[in-house]
Design an enzyme around this catalytic site. Sequence first.
Site, PDB file in Angstrom:
ATOM      1  N   SER A  45     -20.451 -13.005 -76.280  1.00 56.03           N
ATOM      2  CA  SER A  45     -20.829 -11.656 -75.872  1.00 56.03           C
ATOM      3  C   SER A  45     -19.667 -10.688 -76.141  1.00 56.03           C
ATOM      4  CB  SER A  45     -21.234 -11.695 -74.400  1.00 56.03           C
ATOM      5  OG  SER A  45     -21.852 -10.517 -73.989  1.00 56.03           O
ATOM      6  N   ARG A  53     -25.777  -4.436 -61.357  1.00 58.57           N
ATOM      7  CA  ARG A  53     -25.795  -5.861 -61.640  1.00 58.57           C
ATOM      8  C   ARG A  53     -27.223  -6.363 -61.856  1.00 58.57           C
ATOM      9  NH1 ARG A  53     -23.333  -9.963 -64.059  1.00 58.57           N
ATOM     10  NH2 ARG A  53     -23.590 -11.945 -62.993  1.00 58.57           N
ATOM     11  N   ASP A  62     -32.320 -14.686 -76.821  1.00 55.68           N
ATOM     12  CA  ASP A  62     -31.333 -13.685 -76.405  1.00 55.68           C
ATOM     13  C   ASP A  62     -31.776 -12.330 -76.950  1.00 55.68           C
ATOM     14  OD1 ASP A  62     -29.150 -12.068 -75.934  1.00 55.68           O
ATOM     15  OD2 ASP A  62     -27.676 -13.454 -76.785  1.00 55.68           O
ATOM     16  N   HIS A  65     -29.648 -14.408 -73.057  1.00 52.31           N
ATOM     17  CA  HIS A  65     -28.229 -14.235 -73.359  1.00 52.31           C
ATOM     18  C   HIS A  65     -27.367 -15.218 -72.568  1.00 52.31           C
ATOM     19  CE1 HIS A  65     -24.752 -12.164 -74.852  1.00 52.31           C
ATOM     20  NE2 HIS A  65     -24.352 -11.772 -73.663  1.00 52.31           N
ATOM     21  N   ASP A  66     -27.785 -15.536 -71.359  1.00 51.64           N
ATOM     22  CA  ASP A  66     -27.045 -16.478 -70.514  1.00 51.64           C
ATOM     23  C   ASP A  66     -26.929 -17.867 -71.125  1.00 51.64           C
ATOM     24  OD1 ASP A  66     -26.185 -14.931 -68.474  1.00 51.64           O
ATOM     25  OD2 ASP A  66     -27.514 -15.742 -66.939  1.00 51.64           O
TER      26      ASP A  66
END
Lengths: 389, 389
Positions: B157, B227, B324, B357-358
């Site tokens: 990232s 968040r 992602d 993405h994680d």
Amino acid sequence: MPDTLPDDSVGLVTPQTLEFTEPLTLACGTTLERYELVYETYGTLNDDRSNAVLICHALSGNHHAAGYHSMDDRKPGWWDNYIGPGKAIDTNKFFVVCPNNLGGCSGSTGPRSTNPATGKPWGPDFPMLRVRDWVESQARLSDALGIERWAAIVGGSLGGMQVMRWALEYPDRLGHAVVIASAMKLSAQNIAFNETARQAIMSDPNFLDGRYLEHNTLPRSGLAVARMIGHITYLSDHAMGEKFGRELRSGSFVRGQHDPVEFQVESYLRYQGDSFANNFDANSYILITRALDYFDLAREYDDNPVQAFAEARCRFFVVSFSSDWRFSPQRSREIVDALLGARQPVTYTAIDSPYGHDAFLLPSERYREAFTRYMAGVARDAQRQEAKA
Amino acid sequence: MPDTLPDDSVGLVTPQTLEFTEPLTLACGTTLERYELVYETYGTLNDDRSNAVLICHALSGNHHAAGYHSMDDRKPGWWDNYIGPGKAIDTNKFFVVCPNNLGGCSGSTGPRSTNPATGKPWGPDFPMLRVRDWVESQARLSDALGIERWAAIVGGSLGGMQVMRWALEYPDRLGHAVVIASAMKLSAQNIAFNETARQAIMSDPNFLDGRYLEHNTLPRSGLAVARMIGHITYLSDHAMGEKFGRELRSGSFVRGQHDPVEFQVESYLRYQGDSFANNFDANSYILITRALDYFDLAREYDDNPVQAFAEARCRFFVVSFSSDWRFSPQRSREIVDALLGARQPVTYTAIDSPYGHDAFLLPSERYREAFTRYMAGVARDAQRQEAKA
């Protein structure tokens, strides 16, 4: 603002209001003793009342779907691209009705209205609504207008959910169900975005537990953030890229300045957020997004959409847009599959579009053609009804 | 908390801090007279210092990449899945260094630190940072540790952006660049999400123009919403569906209750938001997301990434994950295409993963295999260096 009204516009329109005094018991168990619905109509109802089309609006929509309220209006109604003389929903053929939903903030009874029990605005005490409550109130509006059966009920996004619920609750009261960029239920991601938007609103200190009107204030910044979140999800990554790219406002980087708005997309989003925050009601936003989250077409049909659609008696037209990631084509295909499973007549058009969820509002050649052609068929059906009558 | 430490853990680790007294002039023009970097190391540096691997962390990461700080820790470092004895970044072979970036809030000098000019926390006056500033400060850390050349620099990232910048700024100081789930620049949609998160923070009344520490408060709700927005975009729609579906917390709908948290995904998001808000610094969040937005690898290379990568002298390993959508595989392919255009040696692995993405943090068989195999090659290169020395 138009100097002259375009030829294909429904022209100047005036909203109308109807008061309903027969109590309405909502899905949550609460009864509204009386309520008002504001709505607009375009075109002329024919003698046997067979050419009426009901428009169901989405989250941020309202009753002003087409035309202008005054020659000073900067923009026409939200679906003016598709409602008007010669347009897909052809007002030369159809009598079009679009109400503002109960719980909204554009004139129908909602959180901004006075709670008769307290004499103050309903605010957060306005009862929770479900999609079926909108359908029920729209059915009462139909009765009041003397429309026993709609030639078609049409809606995009949350509007499409109302259309589907109509088809199950009042199967004999519509000829066609037009379900655009919609879904039988939200995904966890959809709910997550809605919840984040609600949190943004509720954590605004001016929200005051929803009693901001009583304190002459508005949770503007929370609502602006909520709208920004929504807005990003209505556009595709591609559409945002096309529209803004990584263009800088000033052409170069501002160095070391506090809170610079440097990218065009930032100032656009802030403008969208602020303008929405000045016009929309925060309690309405919370209430409507919750109705969206809760909607689950097949919940009381053993979670079986095929079983749900077995109740329907209309024809269906389903439309999806390739880059819509909020209500993806996959969600529309699930609707189509359930309809096919239930042996219901369905026409499905998948439109290639780079404009994300917003595509259902925007001009597009193939969408226009498919929509126009389908609605021409609806008009022929309505004429046949009229001839038989 | 582990009762005993797993065999493949780096075990108990203690962060170290280095103070730098040579002034650092940042890209924004401001000079930091002195600053501290906190970092962790795992494994042993070999005699000729050829086996060092630098880890660059992402937005919410820090120096604690692997192992445990105490036997009471509930979780190990953020990349413990891939750093440890026998793991992809094998600490039996490599000496691994992971600093907390300048401007962060985990111990390195940042907005929470004291501004020597005022004796108060820097807060919003902490200078704007660019990715190149992190690279520069990491280069000084390398000097201080006596590491002339990294066997590899590795990051996912935003970490991958630092890796690419290293390859252009210090082409002789790394053997391999490992760029995971990254991009050469953000899309308008990425920027829009970041801007919405920043707006959520800045409109929190406890933000107080960023001077919340001076007033003994924290913009907790704004940071929590920020968040939540981020978190949704790190997960795929599918992953959220798998994890939560539309599960209700109570098993049935709460009727008419104000602010009910009904869906599992809602309570999960609120928990994530609240817990982040208690640990992360809001000014750091703003500063780091701006660095993300501004990053544009090829800006000063005539916007030509092929020209940019012409400077590089290392080997590249690029990894993307199918679901992602924050840093999509397309973005990784653009990196690969630019590298190929610049005739640079590149290995590209596209991993099928439902975790968004994680995925770059999570266990996955094919990712582990590809990563492990590539890093084994890095270790062989390092051994060759050692043999030559």
